[in-house]
Design a protein around this motif. Sequence first.
Motif, PDB file in Angstrom:
ATOM      1  N   CYS A 150       4.778 -28.267 -39.413  1.00  0.00           N
ATOM      2  CA  CYS A 150       5.932 -27.361 -39.460  1.00  0.00           C
ATOM      3  C   CYS A 150       7.046 -28.065 -40.236  1.00  0.00           C
ATOM      4  O   CYS A 150       7.456 -29.174 -39.884  1.00  0.00           O
ATOM      5  CB  CYS A 150       6.392 -27.027 -38.041  1.00  0.00           C
ATOM      6  SG  CYS A 150       7.836 -25.958 -37.983  1.00  0.00           S
ATOM      7  N   ASP A 151       7.511 -27.427 -41.283  1.00  0.00           N
ATOM      8  CA  ASP A 151       8.505 -27.996 -42.203  1.00  0.00           C
ATOM      9  C   ASP A 151       9.793 -27.176 -42.115  1.00  0.00           C
ATOM     10  O   ASP A 151       9.774 -26.014 -41.696  1.00  0.00           O
ATOM     11  CB  ASP A 151       7.894 -27.896 -43.624  1.00  0.00           C
ATOM     12  CG  ASP A 151       8.568 -28.762 -44.672  1.00  0.00           C
ATOM     13  OD1 ASP A 151       9.676 -29.263 -44.428  1.00  0.00           O
ATOM     14  OD2 ASP A 151       7.969 -28.910 -45.762  1.00  0.00           O
ATOM     15  N   CYS A 175      16.145 -28.721 -44.610  1.00  0.00           N
ATOM     16  CA  CYS A 175      17.340 -29.176 -43.908  1.00  0.00           C
ATOM     17  C   CYS A 175      18.381 -29.588 -44.944  1.00  0.00           C
ATOM     18  O   CYS A 175      18.240 -30.633 -45.586  1.00  0.00           O
ATOM     19  CB  CYS A 175      16.953 -30.349 -42.996  1.00  0.00           C
ATOM     20  SG  CYS A 175      18.325 -31.061 -42.091  1.00  0.00           S
ATOM     21  N   SER A 221      17.697 -27.147 -37.735  1.00  0.00           N
ATOM     22  CA  SER A 221      16.409 -27.743 -38.123  1.00  0.00           C
ATOM     23  C   SER A 221      15.725 -28.369 -36.910  1.00  0.00           C
ATOM     24  O   SER A 221      14.514 -28.241 -36.725  1.00  0.00           O
ATOM     25  CB  SER A 221      16.618 -28.819 -39.200  1.00  0.00           C
ATOM     26  OG  SER A 221      17.284 -28.275 -40.311  1.00  0.00           O
ATOM     27  N   ARG A 222      16.537 -29.044 -36.092  1.00  0.00           N
ATOM     28  CA  ARG A 222      15.998 -29.682 -34.893  1.00  0.00           C
ATOM     29  C   ARG A 222      15.301 -28.664 -33.994  1.00  0.00           C
ATOM     30  O   ARG A 222      14.183 -28.896 -33.511  1.00  0.00           O
ATOM     31  CB  ARG A 222      17.120 -30.392 -34.121  1.00  0.00           C
ATOM     32  CG  ARG A 222      16.635 -31.085 -32.848  1.00  0.00           C
ATOM     33  CD  ARG A 222      17.775 -31.693 -32.042  1.00  0.00           C
ATOM     34  NE  ARG A 222      18.339 -32.875 -32.678  1.00  0.00           N
ATOM     35  CZ  ARG A 222      19.574 -32.964 -33.189  1.00  0.00           C
ATOM     36  NH1 ARG A 222      20.399 -31.924 -33.101  1.00  0.00           N
ATOM     37  NH2 ARG A 222      20.002 -34.067 -33.757  1.00  0.00           N
ATOM     38  N   LEU A 262      11.959 -27.601 -35.519  1.00  0.00           N
ATOM     39  CA  LEU A 262      10.941 -28.669 -35.508  1.00  0.00           C
ATOM     40  C   LEU A 262      10.444 -28.946 -34.090  1.00  0.00           C
ATOM     41  O   LEU A 262       9.252 -29.191 -33.875  1.00  0.00           O
ATOM     42  CB  LEU A 262      11.502 -29.944 -36.146  1.00  0.00           C
ATOM     43  CG  LEU A 262      11.803 -29.813 -37.646  1.00  0.00           C
ATOM     44  CD1 LEU A 262      12.593 -31.019 -38.147  1.00  0.00           C
ATOM     45  CD2 LEU A 262      10.519 -29.646 -38.461  1.00  0.00           C
ATOM     46  N   ARG A 298       6.756 -28.511 -32.735  1.00  0.00           N
ATOM     47  CA  ARG A 298       6.065 -29.635 -32.088  1.00  0.00           C
ATOM     48  C   ARG A 298       5.492 -29.225 -30.734  1.00  0.00           C
ATOM     49  O   ARG A 298       4.358 -29.569 -30.390  1.00  0.00           O
ATOM     50  CB  ARG A 298       7.060 -30.802 -31.930  1.00  0.00           C
ATOM     51  CG  ARG A 298       6.397 -32.117 -31.623  1.00  0.00           C
ATOM     52  CD  ARG A 298       7.401 -33.243 -31.596  1.00  0.00           C
ATOM     53  NE  ARG A 298       8.187 -33.234 -30.380  1.00  0.00           N
ATOM     54  CZ  ARG A 298       9.133 -34.129 -30.077  1.00  0.00           C
ATOM     55  NH1 ARG A 298       9.434 -35.099 -30.933  1.00  0.00           N
ATOM     56  NH2 ARG A 298       9.797 -34.064 -28.957  1.00  0.00           N
ATOM     57  N   PRO A 347       5.813 -32.239 -37.101  1.00  0.00           N
ATOM     58  CA  PRO A 347       7.043 -32.005 -37.871  1.00  0.00           C
ATOM     59  C   PRO A 347       7.073 -32.756 -39.208  1.00  0.00           C
ATOM     60  O   PRO A 347       6.543 -33.852 -39.313  1.00  0.00           O
ATOM     61  CB  PRO A 347       8.154 -32.555 -36.959  1.00  0.00           C
ATOM     62  CG  PRO A 347       7.526 -32.895 -35.662  1.00  0.00           C
ATOM     63  CD  PRO A 347       6.053 -33.032 -35.883  1.00  0.00           C
ATOM     64  N   LYS A 348       7.684 -32.112 -40.208  1.00  0.00           N
ATOM     65  CA  LYS A 348       8.039 -32.758 -41.466  1.00  0.00           C
ATOM     66  C   LYS A 348       9.237 -32.030 -42.045  1.00  0.00           C
ATOM     67  O   LYS A 348       9.518 -30.906 -41.626  1.00  0.00           O
ATOM     68  CB  LYS A 348       6.850 -32.772 -42.422  1.00  0.00           C
ATOM     69  CG  LYS A 348       6.263 -31.419 -42.744  1.00  0.00           C
ATOM     70  CD  LYS A 348       4.964 -31.537 -43.517  1.00  0.00           C
ATOM     71  CE  LYS A 348       5.230 -32.084 -44.898  1.00  0.00           C
ATOM     72  NZ  LYS A 348       4.005 -32.176 -45.714  1.00  0.00           N
ATOM     73  N   LEU A 349       9.951 -32.643 -42.969  1.00  0.00           N
ATOM     74  CA  LEU A 349      11.200 -32.037 -43.442  1.00  0.00           C
ATOM     75  C   LEU A 349      11.422 -32.182 -44.942  1.00  0.00           C
ATOM     76  O   LEU A 349      11.037 -33.185 -45.531  1.00  0.00           O
ATOM     77  CB  LEU A 349      12.426 -32.748 -42.845  1.00  0.00           C
ATOM     78  CG  LEU A 349      12.849 -32.617 -41.428  1.00  0.00           C
ATOM     79  CD1 LEU A 349      12.028 -33.536 -40.570  1.00  0.00           C
ATOM     80  CD2 LEU A 349      14.308 -32.995 -41.291  1.00  0.00           C
ATOM     81  N   ALA A 368      14.376 -36.673 -38.895  1.00  0.00           N
ATOM     82  CA  ALA A 368      12.925 -36.891 -39.059  1.00  0.00           C
ATOM     83  C   ALA A 368      12.456 -37.981 -38.107  1.00  0.00           C
ATOM     84  O   ALA A 368      11.416 -37.859 -37.442  1.00  0.00           O
ATOM     85  CB  ALA A 368      12.611 -37.266 -40.510  1.00  0.00           C
ATOM     86  N   ALA A 384       8.700 -37.083 -37.136  1.00  0.00           N
ATOM     87  CA  ALA A 384       8.083 -36.416 -38.287  1.00  0.00           C
ATOM     88  C   ALA A 384       7.084 -37.343 -38.966  1.00  0.00           C
ATOM     89  O   ALA A 384       7.248 -38.564 -38.966  1.00  0.00           O
ATOM     90  CB  ALA A 384       9.161 -35.995 -39.290  1.00  0.00           C
TER      91      ALA A 384
END
Length: 417
Positions: free
Chosen positions: A220-221, A224, A234-235, A238, A242, A248-250, A264, A269
């Motif tokens: 899941c991106d 941000c 964004s938090r 993510l 999770r 998670p990745k950003l 991250a 992440a």
Amino acid sequence: MTRVDLVVHGASELVTLAGPARPRVGKEMKEIGVIEDGAIAVHEGKVVETGSTEAIVAKYQGTTVLDATARTVLPGFVDPHTHLVFGGTREAEFEQRCLGVPYLEIAKKGGGIRSSVRQLRQVSEEDLYERTLKRLSGFVAGGTTTLEAKSGYGLDTVNELKSLRVLAKVNETHPVDLALTFLGAHEVPDEHRESRDEYLRIVIEEMIPEVAQEKLAEFCDVFCEHGVFEVPESRKVLLAGREAGLIPKLHAEEFEPIGGAKLAAEVGAISADHLVAIDEEGMDAMLEAQVIPVCLPGTTFFLNLKRHAPARAMIDRGLPVAIATDFNPGSSMTHSMPMILTLACVQYGLQPAEALTAATVNSAYAMNRGGDVGSLEPGKAGDLVLWDIPNHRYLPYHFGGARASVVVKRGKVIFEG
Ligand code: NIG
Ligand code: FE
């Protein structure tokens, strides 16, 4: 004599990238395992052994034999950041940018990501599948055998799921391997510009549960960035991802250092990508939490930004830098990892060997495939590319000129140039 599916021999250089089973850091990034007059045996899709031509040819008889004389053999590239699925292209915006209109200004006026969203929503699932499948051939010709692919141009439940289903079907039918990422939080779509909280609710309460239930994505991106999704927003996305089992990745610190790298680290992440504006605190947080930095030099090149991700400083700090194309119709319209290698050398001051590590082993770990691809070692996938060049340095050196001569995926020839 042992019979195997494939023997490749006589390579002026066979570059194995063999080493410890983890992302490579510091001076390890220069240790790429060059075997001169090298050869490799592959059986049932996996590497059996690498060594000198003399040793491998004496020991193995290949059902298929490829003579790599005067050529260099490298592992297939692993591209850990692409926006592969989109409806149409945006060359008119490129023309505007050539006239000096900034990317962010085009986006503010409803162009950019939102124009791709309008395009994708009008394309049927079948049509989108055909377009996406076709695009993969360009990646293969550039030596890429594994890539990450994101949704993010649907931005409603129906079209995000449609995008991920298309990617899943492409993954089934095409020999290259894809890892899928849900990027519902890529931008706030037109219909929610005045109700962004409602859009976030839809992402968290409708899209993520459906994506997870249908097992349509692994990651899941979130984009941000100020003006797109702020750190607290964004938090939320993510953490919801999770919770549903998505790693998670950003997209973090592309234009301004707003704390995306620290976020991250906080959410665990697997990677944080772009990082043009990352600060020292961000780098330290990523190091501590073992978040892999994925740098995207094609994007800064194509947007003609004068600032670049501090990849050299990251390597000096001990971070395992990876690189990717960021292939997308707006900010980085390239599928060419060789071009990305050139840009990493020129923009970041990476040595060709470091860039190669960043595009293979480290990029494989950045997309959770480090145990399977990224290096030519016994037990790993037989994903390799024959290049018509005398040595590995030549690939980034001859910029724009790279053409794979043979691409092998899991022991099978899938492309001949
Ligand atoms: O990674 N930064 C956000 N998203 C993409 C750009 C997408 C687009 O312009 O369509 C990127 O560069
Ligand atoms: Fe991106």
